[in-house]
Design a protein around this motif. Structure first.
Motif, mmCIF file in Angstrom:
data_model
loop_
_atom_site.group_PDB
_atom_site.id
_atom_site.type_symbol
_atom_site.label_atom_id
_atom_site.label_comp_id
_atom_site.label_asym_id
_atom_site.label_seq_id
_atom_site.Cartn_x
_atom_site.Cartn_y
_atom_site.Cartn_z
ATOM 1 N N MET A 102 3.052 -6.790 35.130
ATOM 2 C CA MET A 102 3.551 -7.784 34.178
ATOM 3 C C MET A 102 2.403 -8.271 33.311
ATOM 4 O O MET A 102 1.279 -8.422 33.793
ATOM 5 N N LEU A 103 2.710 -8.513 32.055
ATOM 6 C CA LEU A 103 1.802 -9.248 31.177
ATOM 7 C C LEU A 103 2.287 -10.685 31.205
ATOM 8 O O LEU A 103 3.418 -10.973 30.802
ATOM 9 N N GLU A 104 1.461 -11.563 31.732
ATOM 10 C CA GLU A 104 1.878 -12.941 31.954
ATOM 11 C C GLU A 104 1.096 -13.919 31.085
ATOM 12 O O GLU A 104 -0.136 -13.876 31.058
ATOM 13 N N TYR A 131 0.023 -6.315 19.185
ATOM 14 C CA TYR A 131 -1.046 -6.650 20.118
ATOM 15 C C TYR A 131 -0.855 -8.086 20.569
ATOM 16 O O TYR A 131 -0.568 -8.964 19.759
ATOM 17 N N ILE A 132 -1.011 -8.310 21.885
ATOM 18 C CA ILE A 132 -0.913 -9.655 22.429
ATOM 19 C C ILE A 132 -2.021 -9.873 23.450
ATOM 20 O O ILE A 132 -2.583 -8.929 23.989
ATOM 21 N N PHE A 133 -2.299 -11.118 23.717
ATOM 22 C CA PHE A 133 -3.324 -11.532 24.672
ATOM 23 C C PHE A 133 -2.605 -12.144 25.865
ATOM 24 O O PHE A 133 -1.878 -13.125 25.728
ATOM 25 N N ARG A 134 -2.776 -11.543 27.051
ATOM 26 C CA ARG A 134 -2.106 -12.005 28.264
ATOM 27 C C ARG A 134 -2.962 -11.663 29.489
ATOM 28 O O ARG A 134 -3.961 -10.971 29.404
ATOM 29 N N GLN A 135 -2.498 -12.115 30.640
ATOM 30 C CA GLN A 135 -3.096 -11.737 31.920
ATOM 31 C C GLN A 135 -2.216 -10.648 32.519
ATOM 32 O O GLN A 135 -0.986 -10.784 32.554
ATOM 33 N N ILE A 136 -2.831 -9.575 32.983
ATOM 34 C CA ILE A 136 -2.054 -8.496 33.597
ATOM 35 C C ILE A 136 -2.047 -8.712 35.107
ATOM 36 O O ILE A 136 -3.095 -8.939 35.718
ATOM 37 N N VAL A 148 5.888 -21.867 29.388
ATOM 38 C CA VAL A 148 6.923 -21.922 28.350
ATOM 39 C C VAL A 148 7.273 -20.509 27.859
ATOM 40 O O VAL A 148 8.380 -20.256 27.417
ATOM 41 N N TYR A 149 6.323 -19.588 27.973
ATOM 42 C CA TYR A 149 6.503 -18.219 27.500
ATOM 43 C C TYR A 149 6.931 -17.309 28.647
ATOM 44 O O TYR A 149 6.621 -17.565 29.807
ATOM 45 N N GLU A 150 7.593 -16.209 28.302
ATOM 46 C CA GLU A 150 8.114 -15.287 29.312
ATOM 47 C C GLU A 150 7.119 -14.185 29.655
ATOM 48 O O GLU A 150 6.316 -13.781 28.816
ATOM 49 N N ASN A 151 7.233 -13.688 30.889
ATOM 50 C CA ASN A 151 6.478 -12.521 31.314
ATOM 51 C C ASN A 151 7.034 -11.283 30.616
ATOM 52 O O ASN A 151 8.225 -11.232 30.298
#
Length: 120
Positions: free
Chosen positions: A81-83, A68-73, A88-91
């Motif tokens: 994309m989960l961004e 499970y991760i927390f991102r913007q879709i 610094v982190y990848e999509n």
């Protein structure tokens, strides 16, 4: 880290599957890490609506790559994309919005009693 400051990760799948709460009830999580800076700082509390409407630009808790991760879709011409907000982190490309298991509806800074923000 000493024993007092050590943090443990609690898998949210336990919250959804083993809880006495209905799977449709909102739940709270603490933000860990800096992948969602500057909007979400480590230690802030997010409230997640499992049955919330997922749309382009929603902040979501998603299940990808067996975690499970927390991102913007975000919708792109070539798909979803989960961004992270921190560059610094990848999509993470995803097939569709079904990876989203909940939508963030609110955040609260536990150190500041009156500081909260809604996302619906």
């Amino acid at each position: 880290m000493n024993a007092r400051t050590e943090r443990k990760t609690i898998p949210i799948q336990d919250i959804n599957e083993a809880s006495n709460c209905s799977s449709a009830e909102p739940y709270a999580l603490m933000v860990l890490g800096d992948s969602m800076l500057p909007e979400f700082a480590e230690g802030e509390i997010i409230v997640v609506e499992p049955s919330g409407l997922v749309k382009d630009g929603s902040y979501v808790v998603a299940f990808v790559n067996d975690e499970y991760i927390f991102r913007q879709i975000v919708k792109h011409d070539d798909g979803w994309m989960l961004e992270p907000l921190n560059p610094v982190y990848e999509n993470i490309p995803v097939a569709d919005i079904d990876v989203a298991k909940g939508v963030v509806i609110m955040k609260k800074n536990p150190g500041k009693r009156s500081e909260q923000k809604r996302y619906i």
